[in-house]
Motif scaffolding. Structure first.
Motif, mmCIF file in Angstrom:
data_model
loop_
_atom_site.group_PDB
_atom_site.id
_atom_site.type_symbol
_atom_site.label_atom_id
_atom_site.label_comp_id
_atom_site.label_asym_id
_atom_site.label_seq_id
_atom_site.Cartn_x
_atom_site.Cartn_y
_atom_site.Cartn_z
ATOM 1 N N ALA A 69 42.168 35.671 55.600
ATOM 2 C CA ALA A 69 41.258 36.068 54.528
ATOM 3 C C ALA A 69 41.002 34.928 53.540
ATOM 4 O O ALA A 69 39.852 34.704 53.121
ATOM 5 C CB ALA A 69 41.827 37.273 53.794
ATOM 6 N N LEU A 88 37.365 33.314 52.743
ATOM 7 C CA LEU A 88 36.746 33.319 51.413
ATOM 8 C C LEU A 88 36.350 31.904 51.003
ATOM 9 O O LEU A 88 35.276 31.690 50.414
ATOM 10 C CB LEU A 88 37.729 33.916 50.390
ATOM 11 N N VAL A 120 33.003 41.444 48.767
ATOM 12 C CA VAL A 120 33.978 41.636 49.844
ATOM 13 C C VAL A 120 34.352 43.108 49.922
ATOM 14 O O VAL A 120 34.630 43.732 48.896
ATOM 15 C CB VAL A 120 35.242 40.787 49.582
ATOM 16 N N VAL A 147 37.205 45.428 51.103
ATOM 17 C CA VAL A 147 38.613 45.393 51.513
ATOM 18 C C VAL A 147 38.938 46.723 52.199
ATOM 19 O O VAL A 147 39.024 47.767 51.549
ATOM 20 C CB VAL A 147 39.535 45.142 50.306
ATOM 21 N N ALA A 161 40.052 37.924 46.677
ATOM 22 C CA ALA A 161 38.582 38.019 46.659
ATOM 23 C C ALA A 161 38.032 37.805 45.249
ATOM 24 O O ALA A 161 37.029 37.093 45.063
ATOM 25 C CB ALA A 161 38.148 39.381 47.201
ATOM 26 N N ALA A 219 34.152 36.819 44.145
ATOM 27 C CA ALA A 219 33.376 37.878 44.805
ATOM 28 C C ALA A 219 33.577 39.214 44.092
ATOM 29 O O ALA A 219 34.636 39.478 43.520
ATOM 30 C CB ALA A 219 33.811 38.003 46.257
ATOM 31 N N VAL A 222 34.169 43.219 44.595
ATOM 32 C CA VAL A 222 35.004 43.857 45.623
ATOM 33 C C VAL A 222 34.727 45.357 45.684
ATOM 34 O O VAL A 222 34.689 46.037 44.658
ATOM 35 C CB VAL A 222 36.507 43.639 45.330
#
Lengths: 355, 342
Positions: free
Chosen positions: A63, A67, A75, A77, A91, A96, A98
């Protein structure tokens, strides 16, 4: 994060390509609001399978490396709950937004810490609550908003689902199925709690009575039975999750000072009981309910063929989230709502300490 | 040879274990931990390895010295995520755990990986038939078996491992009867779709013999064989045989293949008009899956006979008699599982 221009689709990455990914990915692969750029899973074969199925996204197994390389705008998850904390932090640190599957964390304290981190990084963190966007729930929320129920006084939610037949109870597999405090129950409880909170307007639980147990003896499930009475201000409710009652149902009833409404999220219908069909007119209300049930039966058959199932709120939720992020408007799921749910879940899960 | 058999507790795996032990191999039979067999019920030379391939685990520490693997493990039912876990992830974990000592890999694939629309009408479906190039139009089983086979072939291609991919047809035997060829039961009647199309059956014992024979194929490169018995009864003939053997088959009513296709076309039209093409259709009404099950094709087994030196030992009549005997034995068991004593 790459500099997304207003109106551009958000560059989306998915971490975790298991079962729940197949509820997010159809929307991500089809919407003009997103461009699916990466699929990440510890299993390259699962990531490859998702790539084959949805036809987009580079494949990754790490991951952090994904990223750094892909720099997604957002992102998803979608891994097991005990891995969420670390992945959400990664993230957010990568710049990003999430979207995280529920339960985002095992406790409210952990949830609060992640929401704080999101605020510090200037990114949005959304915990999934797709059932709020289902047809029946939207209809009930609409009825409440119009005042048809009067003041909401009760909310009972019953989930009868034999989840022990799936991976949660599969004794061929090692370890606990869900590594959060209430075990398998914890995977479903957020659904019941956010529905209770949203439909009653409750922001905290004052008292909880009931039990959280392992009734089956299945060691992998952890807790597999919950039955609690909840007091929240003037509202009372019952939340129940059981694996040993058939048929499977996800029944929900909201009672107010003027009327009561009931539905089932597995086989949806809407049954209103209240003025003016009360007293001597009650039989008329029953006739009306009967007709509505017959219509719902036909609609459900149609929906099952058309694959409009219990998860049909997911694309609507994602659409609302992406619209808000791209348009800079208010998110449909706020940090306060996420934290409220987590604290309520904490109160209920605490019953397990006495078990 | 020390042979690992995955999926050893499954319908095919159980027969493979017996056939491999009977051929003198030292068999390491991998069983799921929650359903371990009684060691006394297994032939001599069989060692039980508890483990579930869906998870890396301690089972991987017991593979040293394995010279060959027969990979039967797969999920034959369930939704796509379930089959991905049981077939694709399981294979990924197995491949990651295999020892350097491995010389031979016998992979149990499926005839379902082929493109059944490729052969001409009444043509042959054989090892040269192209694989399904649009897996998404097929079911989760085909999608995952295709990916599984590709993973195994890629793994062996870069290593000194002789690979034999066997693609069995419809494996039958006690415990699996393919509904005696019927598509649907309505009261006393059995609807038999495409009654004249061959059923591509292979008896579980014949299939196990072929798989064990594959261990003896010259250990170089890749060999692919389809496994179908010599006798390929039509759906109608298989149903009639079963009924005559006393099996619970109803009164057969044939539905010609073209009528089946017409139903499929109507269902597709309804799906497009009413559901934007997204209707969930049962196999009976789904055009691509109709082709797989009922298209009139022939299934030669010459390559399997030649490459494996195999010939099916169990005839169709014997196979059906075995189904009937198993049914009778099952009927005589009381609920406790103990045989009735006279």
């Amino acid at each position: 994060m790459s500099a997304a221009r207003p109106g551009d689709p958000l560059r989306a990455a998915v971490i975790g390509c298991g079962a729940i990914a197949y509820e997010h990915l159809p929307w991500l692969a089809a919407t003009p609001q997103a461009r699916l750029v990466a699929l990440c899973d510890q299993s390259p074969a699962l990531a490859q399978a998702a790539r084959d199925h949805f036809g987009a996204g580079s494949i990754h197994v790490d991951a952090a490396a994904m990223l750094a390389e892909v720099k997604p705008d957002i992102v998803h998850v979608l891994t097991p709950p005990h891995t969420h904390d670390q992945l959400v932090r990664l993230a957010l640190a990568a710049g990003a937004h999430v979207v995280c599957e529920k339960p985002m964390c095992g406790t409210a304290a952990e949830t609060a810490a992640l929401l704080d981190l999101a605020r510090e990084t200037g990114r949005s963190l959304i915990e999934s609550r797709n059932l709020l966007f289902n047809d029946a729930i939207l209809a009930i929320r609409g009825a409440i908003a119009e005042g048809r129920l009067g003041d909401v006084r009760s909310c009972d939610i019953v989930l009868h689902l034999d989840f022990l037949q799936g991976p949660f109870g599969d004794l061929n597999l090692d370890g606990p199925a869900v590594r959060v405090p209430a075990g398998a129950i914890h995977d479903f409880l957020p659904h019941l709690v956010y529905l209770f909170a949203e439909l009653t307007g409750s922001t905290q639980i004052d008292a909880v009575h009931g039990s959280l147990e392992n009734r089956s003896g299945n060691r992998r499930a952890g807790f597999d039975f919950l039955d609690v009475l909840v007091a929240a201000g003037a509202v009372r409710g019952r939340l129940r999750i059981a694996t040993d009652v058939q048929p499977e149902r996800f029944r929900l009833s909201v009672g107010g000072s003027r009327a009561t409404v009931e539905t089932d999220l597995y086989n949806p219908y809407l049954r209103f009981e209240g003025a003016p069909d009360v007293g001597k007119r009650a039989p008329l209300g029953q006739l009306r309910s009967g007709l509505a049930m017959a219509r719902a039966g036909l609609t459900n058959l149609w929906d099952k063929v058309g694959q409009h199932g219990t998860m049909h709120g997911m694309p609507r939720m994602l659409d609302a989230v992406y619209s808000a992020l791209r348009g800079g408007t208010a998110l449909p799921i706020t940090p306060d709502q996420i934290l409220t749910t987590a604290r309520m879940v904490d109160r209920i899960v605490a019953l397990g300490d006495r078990a | 040879m020390k042979v690992l058999v995955t999926g050893a507790g499954g319908f095919l795996g159980r027969s493979v274990v017996r056939a491999a032990a009977g051929a003198g191999h030292h068999v390491v039979a991998m069983h799921r931990p929650a359903s371990l067999p009684d060691p006394a019920s297994l032939p001599a030379g069989v060692e039980i390895l508890p483990g579930d391939l869906r998870q890396p685990g301690r089972w991987a520490e017991h593979l040293s010295g394995i010279e060959a693997v027969i990979h039967c493990a797969a999920a034959a039912s369930g939704n796509l995520p379930t089959q991905l876990a049981g077939t694709v992830v399981a294979t990924e974990n197995l491949l990651a755990a295999l020892p350097e000592s491995l010389k031979r890999f016998v992979h149990v694939s499926s005839l379902s990986v082929y493109d059944f629309s490729a052969p001409r009408w009444h043509g042959c479906l054989d090892e040269d038939t192209p694989l399904e190039s649009r897996p998404l139009r097929r079911d989760a089983y085909t999608q995952t078996k295709l990916q599984q086979e590709a993973m195994v072939r890629a793994h062996c291609a870069g290593r000194p491992i002789g690979l034999v991919v066997v693609r069995p047809g419809a494996i039958y035997g006690p415990g699996k009867d393919w509904d005696f060829g019927r598509a649907m039961r309505i009261g006393r009647f059995d609807l038999i779709f495409a009654p004249l199309s061959p059923m591509r059956l292979t008896h579980v014992g014949n299939c196990a013999d072929a798989i064990v024979a594959a261990l003896a194929v010259a250990p170089a490169g890749e060999t692919i064989v389809n496994l179908i018995d010599d006798e390929q009864p039509s759906h109608w003939a298989y149903h009639r045989l079963a009924r005559r053997a006393g099996l619970p088959a109803g009164i057969g009513i044939g539905v010609p293949y073209l009528a089946v296709r017409a139903l499929g076309l109507l269902a597709r039209l309804a799906s497009r008009l009413g559901f934007a093409g997204k209707a969930r259709l049962p196999e009976l009404l789904d055009l691509p899956r109709q082709e797989v099950r009922w298209r009139p094709l022939r299934y030669p087994n010459a390559r399997a006979r030649q490459a494996l030196g195999w010939s099916p030992a169990v005839s169709l009549r014997e196979g059906v008699a075995g189904l009937a005997a198993a049914q009778q034995a099952q009927a005589e068991l009381p609920e406790s599982g103990e045989p009735i004593r006279a």
